[in-house]
Design a protein around this motif. Structure first.
Motif, short mmCIF file in Angstrom:
data_model
loop_
_atom_site.label_atom_id
_atom_site.label_comp_id
_atom_site.label_asym_id
_atom_site.label_seq_id
_atom_site.Cartn_x
_atom_site.Cartn_y
_atom_site.Cartn_z
N GLY A 1 0.44 -1.11 -0.44
CA GLY A 1 0.16 -0.06 0.06
C GLY A 1 0.74 1.11 0.12
N MET A 2 -0.05 2.46 0.54
CA MET A 2 0.61 3.69 0.49
C MET A 2 0.58 4.36 1.71
SD MET A 2 -1.81 6.34 0.55
CE MET A 2 -3.22 6.70 0.26
N GLN A 3 1.33 5.00 2.14
CA GLN A 3 1.73 6.39 2.89
C GLN A 3 0.80 7.00 3.02
OE1 GLN A 3 4.10 5.51 6.15
NE2 GLN A 3 4.67 8.05 6.56
N PRO A 4 0.00 8.29 3.65
CA PRO A 4 -0.24 9.29 2.57
C PRO A 4 0.62 10.28 3.31
CG PRO A 4 -2.22 8.63 3.98
CD PRO A 4 -0.95 7.56 4.44
N PHE A 5 1.13 11.73 2.92
CA PHE A 5 2.10 12.38 3.27
C PHE A 5 1.35 13.28 4.16
CE2 PHE A 5 3.54 16.77 3.10
CZ PHE A 5 4.43 17.06 3.24
N ASP A 6 1.82 13.46 5.37
CA ASP A 6 1.94 14.61 6.82
C ASP A 6 1.74 15.72 5.83
OD1 ASP A 6 0.74 14.95 9.04
OD2 ASP A 6 2.07 14.38 10.47
N LEU B 1 -6.76 19.84 2.00
CA LEU B 1 -5.32 19.58 1.51
C LEU B 1 -5.86 18.07 0.75
CD1 LEU B 1 -2.58 21.01 4.54
CD2 LEU B 1 -3.69 22.05 2.95
N ALA B 2 -5.03 18.39 -0.36
CA ALA B 2 -5.11 16.83 -1.42
C ALA B 2 -3.73 16.49 -0.71
CB ALA B 2 -5.25 16.99 -2.94
N ASN B 3 -3.22 15.71 -0.14
CA ASN B 3 -1.88 14.93 0.26
C ASN B 3 -1.05 14.09 -0.38
OD1 ASN B 3 -3.93 14.11 2.01
ND2 ASN B 3 -2.90 13.45 3.52
N ALA B 4 -0.13 14.21 -0.66
CA ALA B 4 -0.02 13.14 -1.35
C ALA B 4 0.28 11.74 -1.10
CB ALA B 4 1.62 13.29 -1.99
N VAL B 5 0.35 10.61 -2.22
CA VAL B 5 0.97 9.42 -2.00
C VAL B 5 2.60 9.26 -1.58
CG1 VAL B 5 0.65 7.32 -3.31
CG2 VAL B 5 -1.50 8.67 -3.12
N THR B 6 2.32 8.84 -0.38
CA THR B 6 3.98 8.32 -0.87
C THR B 6 4.22 6.80 -0.65
OG1 THR B 6 3.96 8.50 1.93
CG2 THR B 6 4.13 10.65 0.23
N GLY C 1 -0.62 -2.49 -6.67
CA GLY C 1 -0.92 -1.58 -6.39
C GLY C 1 0.25 -0.75 -5.89
N CYS C 2 0.09 0.11 -4.76
CA CYS C 2 0.73 1.76 -4.61
C CYS C 2 2.04 1.12 -4.14
CB CYS C 2 0.06 2.48 -3.37
SG CYS C 2 -1.50 2.87 -4.30
N VAL C 3 2.19 -0.31 -3.90
CA VAL C 3 3.90 -0.58 -4.38
C VAL C 3 4.80 -0.14 -4.93
CG1 VAL C 3 4.15 -2.81 -4.05
CG2 VAL C 3 5.96 -2.01 -2.74
N SER C 4 4.61 0.31 -5.74
CA SER C 4 5.09 0.51 -7.07
C SER C 4 4.63 1.80 -7.92
CB SER C 4 5.31 -0.42 -8.02
OG SER C 4 4.19 -0.50 -8.84
N GLY C 5 4.06 2.62 -7.67
CA GLY C 5 3.93 4.56 -7.83
C GLY C 5 2.57 4.74 -7.12
N PRO C 6 1.76 6.10 -7.26
CA PRO C 6 0.60 5.95 -6.34
C PRO C 6 -0.57 5.03 -7.39
CG PRO C 6 2.45 8.05 -6.60
CD PRO C 6 3.35 6.47 -7.94
N LYS C 7 -1.59 4.70 -7.54
CA LYS C 7 -2.42 4.36 -8.21
C LYS C 7 -3.90 4.25 -7.87
CE LYS C 7 0.18 0.55 -9.81
NZ LYS C 7 1.88 1.01 -9.19
N ASP C 8 -4.88 4.35 -8.27
CA ASP C 8 -5.90 4.54 -7.30
C ASP C 8 -6.49 2.94 -6.99
OD1 ASP C 8 -6.66 3.36 -10.12
OD2 ASP C 8 -8.27 4.89 -10.84
N ILE C 9 -8.01 2.85 -7.10
CA ILE C 9 -8.10 1.35 -6.30
C ILE C 9 -8.59 0.68 -7.65
CG2 ILE C 9 -9.86 0.36 -4.73
CD1 ILE C 9 -10.59 3.00 -3.55
N PRO C 10 -9.35 1.03 -8.62
CA PRO C 10 -9.97 -0.19 -9.57
C PRO C 10 -7.79 -0.91 -10.22
CG PRO C 10 -10.84 1.43 -9.60
CD PRO C 10 -10.33 1.76 -8.78
N ASP C 11 -7.78 0.97 -10.06
CA ASP C 11 -5.40 -0.29 -11.03
C ASP C 11 -4.96 -0.96 -9.98
OD1 ASP C 11 -6.60 1.44 -13.23
OD2 ASP C 11 -5.28 2.74 -12.69
#
Length: 259
Positions: free
Chosen positions: A30-35, A185-190, A233-243
Motif C-alpha cells: 500500500g501507501m502512506q499519505p503525506f503528513d 489539502l489533497a496530500n500526496a501518496v508516498t 498497487g501503490c507499492v510500485s507507485g501511486p494508483k487508484d483503487i481499480p488499478d
C-alpha cells in the motif's frame, strides 16, 4: 520475508511463531499519505478549518459537514491540490494520480450535502484518467471554480472566522487574497516508511521516488528486479483503487505461473 536458496523464508508472528518456506512473494504494502504537519505555512496543525482529504472523508461519512461549516447559504470551501507532491525540491516530483479524482468526488458530495456551497479547487493541472470520469469532471467543473496555481500559504486571522489564501493570478500576475470557511489539502501518496527496509531485505531495487522499481510491465503486471517477487498497487507507485485491484489479481496469476 527473506531470500533462501531459490525461494524465500517467511516468519509468521502470532501466538505461535512459525517459519515457512515460500516460492514467490507478492508485495502489496500500500501507501502512506503525506503528513502536512511539517509544512507550517499550510496551518494544518494550527487551524482546525484546514484538513486533509482523509479528514474530510470522515466528516462526509458521518454527515457532519453542516456542523463544521458556518450557517448560511454559500459557505466557501477550497481544495489545495498536490500537497507534498509535484515538488522536485522535496524529492517527490511525481503525480499522486488520485488527488484530482478525489477532490472532484468530494466537491460533488459537498454540493449534495450543502447545495449552495461555493467550492474552489486550486491545482497545477487536472490529471483525469478514464473516459467516464472525464465526462463526470466536465459536468462538475461547471458547478465549481477551478483555478490554476497552488497557494504556498494558508493564513489565519486575516478575516474573522475564516482562513485566507493569497493567489497569484495566472493571467495578470496580480496577487489576490481569497477567504474560505474550510480548506482541504489533497496530500500526496508516498511509499510506506518501512518499504526501504523490506526492499533491502529482499534485494529489490527502489526507484528514485522510493517506490519498488518496475523491471518489466506486461499488461499492467509489475515484475520487480528480484525473480519470484511481484508487486501490485501503490507499492510500485501511486494508483487508484481499480488499478490496484486489477494489478493484484494479475500479479497473483503471474506468481502462480512462476510456480
Amino acid at each position: 520475508v527473506s531470500p533462501r536458496g531459490e525461494g524465500f523464508s517467511a516468519r509468521i508472528a502470532g501466538p505461535k511463531a512459525a517459519e515457512v518456506e515460500i516460492d514467490a512473494v507478492l508485495l502489496a504494502t500500500g501507501m502512506q499519505p503525506f503528513d502536512p504537519s511539517g509544512l507550517e505555512s499550510l496551518s494544518y496543525v494550527q487551524d482546525a478549518r484546514v484538513m486533509t482529504t482523509a479528514d474530510l472523508n470522515a466528516v462526509l461519512r458521518s454527515e457532519r459537514l453542516t456542523e463544521i461549516l458556518p450557517p448560511g447559504e454559500s459557505p466557501a470551501v477550497g481544495f489545495v491540490q498536490c500537497v507534498g507532491s509535484r515538488n522536485r525540491e522535496s524529492g517527490r516530483d511525481y503525480c499522486s494520480q488520485v488527488c484530482c479524482k478525489t477532490a472532484l468526488r468530494q466537491a460533488a458530495r459537498i454540493l449534495h450535502q450543502v447545495p449552495g456551497a461555493d467550492v474552489t479547487i486550486f491545482n497545477i493541472d487536472f490529471q483525469l484518467i478514464g473516459k467516464e470520469f472525464r465526462s463526470q469532471a466536465a459536468d462538475l467543473e461547471r458547478k465549481v471554480r477551478v483555478l490554476q496555481g497552488v497557494p504556498g500559504a494558508i493564513l489565519s486571522g486575516r478575516q474573522e472566522n475564516r482562513v485566507t489564501v493569497v493567489r497569484e493570478e495566472f493571467e495578470s500576475g496580480a496577487r489576490r487574497a481569497l477567504h474560505f470557511d474550510m480548506i482541504v489539502l489533497a496530500n500526496a501518496v508516498t511509499p510506506p516508511e518501512s518499504l526501504k527496509v523490506l526492499a533491502n531485505r529482499l534485494g529489490v531495487e527502489l526507484d528514485v521516488d522510493g517506490f519498488i522499481r518496475a523491471l518489466e510491465i506486461q499488461g499492467g503486471l509489475v515484475m520487480t528486479t528480484q525473480p519470484g517477487i511481484y508487486a501490485a498497487g501503490c507499492v510500485s507507485g501511486p494508483k487508484d483503487i481499480p488499478d490496484s485491484v486489477s494489478e493484484g489479481s494479475g500479479a497473483a496469476a503471474l506468481a502462480l505461473s512462476h510456480l
